[in-house]
Design a protein around this motif. Sequence first.
Motif, PDB file in Angstrom:
ATOM      1  N   LYS A 121       0.829  -1.210   0.000  1.00 14.48           N
ATOM      2  CA  LYS A 121       0.000   0.000   0.000  1.00 14.48           C
ATOM      3  C   LYS A 121       0.859   1.254   0.000  1.00 14.48           C
ATOM      4  O   LYS A 121       0.603   2.205  -0.744  1.00 14.48           O
ATOM      5  CB  LYS A 121      -0.926  -0.007   1.220  1.00 14.48           C
ATOM      6  CG  LYS A 121      -1.838   1.202   1.301  1.00 14.48           C
ATOM      7  CD  LYS A 121      -2.748   1.126   2.526  1.00 14.48           C
ATOM      8  CE  LYS A 121      -3.643   2.349   2.628  1.00 14.48           C
ATOM      9  NZ  LYS A 121      -4.527   2.298   3.819  1.00 14.48           N
ATOM     10  N   SER A 122       1.922   1.237   0.822  1.00 13.81           N
ATOM     11  CA  SER A 122       2.788   2.410   0.930  1.00 13.81           C
ATOM     12  C   SER A 122       3.501   2.712  -0.385  1.00 13.81           C
ATOM     13  O   SER A 122       3.600   3.866  -0.793  1.00 13.81           O
ATOM     14  CB  SER A 122       3.809   2.187   2.043  1.00 13.81           C
ATOM     15  OG  SER A 122       4.748   3.232   2.080  1.00 13.81           O
ATOM     16  N   ASN A 181       0.746   3.571  -3.414  1.00 12.08           N
ATOM     17  CA  ASN A 181      -0.220   4.640  -3.177  1.00 12.08           C
ATOM     18  C   ASN A 181       0.057   5.835  -4.102  1.00 12.08           C
ATOM     19  O   ASN A 181       1.203   6.273  -4.262  1.00 12.08           O
ATOM     20  CB  ASN A 181      -0.162   5.084  -1.712  1.00 12.08           C
ATOM     21  CG  ASN A 181      -1.412   5.839  -1.299  1.00 12.08           C
ATOM     22  OD1 ASN A 181      -2.525   5.508  -1.713  1.00 12.08           O
ATOM     23  ND2 ASN A 181      -1.237   6.860  -0.469  1.00 12.08           N
ATOM     24  N   ASN A 182      -1.006   6.333  -4.754  1.00 10.22           N
ATOM     25  CA  ASN A 182      -0.929   7.474  -5.674  1.00 10.22           C
ATOM     26  C   ASN A 182      -0.129   7.175  -6.947  1.00 10.22           C
ATOM     27  O   ASN A 182       0.408   8.088  -7.574  1.00 10.22           O
ATOM     28  CB  ASN A 182      -0.344   8.710  -4.981  1.00 10.22           C
ATOM     29  CG  ASN A 182      -1.255   9.209  -3.862  1.00 10.22           C
ATOM     30  OD1 ASN A 182      -2.476   9.262  -4.026  1.00 10.22           O
ATOM     31  ND2 ASN A 182      -0.654   9.562  -2.730  1.00 10.22           N
ATOM     32  N   ASN A 235      -6.944   5.331  -4.191  1.00 17.63           N
ATOM     33  CA  ASN A 235      -5.763   6.195  -4.405  1.00 17.63           C
ATOM     34  C   ASN A 235      -4.768   5.623  -5.416  1.00 17.63           C
ATOM     35  O   ASN A 235      -3.578   5.934  -5.361  1.00 17.63           O
ATOM     36  CB  ASN A 235      -5.043   6.467  -3.075  1.00 17.63           C
ATOM     37  CG  ASN A 235      -5.955   7.130  -2.056  1.00 17.63           C
ATOM     38  OD1 ASN A 235      -6.766   8.004  -2.393  1.00 17.63           O
ATOM     39  ND2 ASN A 235      -5.848   6.714  -0.801  1.00 17.63           N
ATOM     40  N   ARG A 236      -5.252   4.798  -6.306  1.00 19.87           N
ATOM     41  CA  ARG A 236      -4.373   4.248  -7.353  1.00 19.87           C
ATOM     42  C   ARG A 236      -5.127   4.201  -8.680  1.00 19.87           C
ATOM     43  O   ARG A 236      -6.349   4.003  -8.698  1.00 19.87           O
ATOM     44  CB  ARG A 236      -3.903   2.834  -6.983  1.00 19.87           C
ATOM     45  CG  ARG A 236      -2.698   2.844  -6.052  1.00 19.87           C
ATOM     46  CD  ARG A 236      -2.638   1.625  -5.170  1.00 19.87           C
ATOM     47  NE  ARG A 236      -3.571   1.756  -4.042  1.00 19.87           N
ATOM     48  CZ  ARG A 236      -3.508   1.030  -2.935  1.00 19.87           C
ATOM     49  NH1 ARG A 236      -2.555   0.120  -2.779  1.00 19.87           N
ATOM     50  NH2 ARG A 236      -4.379   1.215  -1.960  1.00 19.87           N
TER      51      ARG A 236
END
Length: 308
Positions: free
Chosen positions: A179-180, A183-184, A203-204
């Motif tokens: 996730k980290s 993300n984005n 967020n992806r």
Amino acid sequence: MFGKKKATPQIDKDQLELIENAQRRIRQKKGLYIHFVIFLLGAVFLILANTVLGIGKDITFFGKEWFLYAILFWSFLFVYHVFNVFITHKFMGKVWEKQQLEKLVAKQQVRIDALKTNMIKEEKHVAKSDVFNTQQTQKEILNSNKQELTIIVAAAENDAIGKGNKLIWHLSDDLKRFKSLTNNHHIIMGRKTFESFPKPLPNRTHVVITRQPDYVAPEGVVIVNSLTDAIEASKSDAQPYIIGGGEIYKQALAFANKIELTRVHEDFEADTFFPKLDLSVWKETANTFHTKDDKHDYEFSFLTYERK
């Protein structure tokens, strides 16, 4: 009475054909002999009929008796018979026809073999061209791409990554790391990997590769037909991630600059595997080991590889 039966001699097709040809020739020569005898007797009869019996004695053609022309005509028939038996049969009979047919078949076979050889050469040429074009595409993407295209994957010691389109293990820290890192960012995946999610990850930007022309996905999901198209669709992202599945990972190894690998230190039964890494191409740049604990049933390591 009770002794063994005598073996019946067998004649193969070639021998039978030779016998039949020999019998046919005997009949032809016998017929020619009979024709010769009839010709001689007929000629003698015509001469006697004209000179002794006086039949047609006054009939002449060009100052010659008629029987001379009759004998000449009969001679022509006999010569034609001789020619047919000894000449035509030899050069234009069944054997001659068979020889000509074999020659034609042999010529056609030579042409067919030549065509096959040319087709094989063309196929090899096309295959080499396709490989060359693929390699050129890979080089162009690697050289021109300013992105850091990254593969992110969790794989067991035997390279197992999934079974039944599901993860085999649940490692809390691995999920947090995934996730980290993603993300984005754009995350590139195959259709089956996308369908393994209950819903798109927040967020992806999801870029899904599928060959289905009418594939329907939620709004915001980008649908493409190939990995190169997926990379092009992610060009606004400086670090897109390849997240699976097995076939997409295999293709992505030729384009990726970096691999974030969670190595689970166990072997598992699986139906999907991560490709073996070629360590002449990839070098390990980071390695963090994690032991088992209450939240993790297996030991694992976070490994980072970069292209040499």
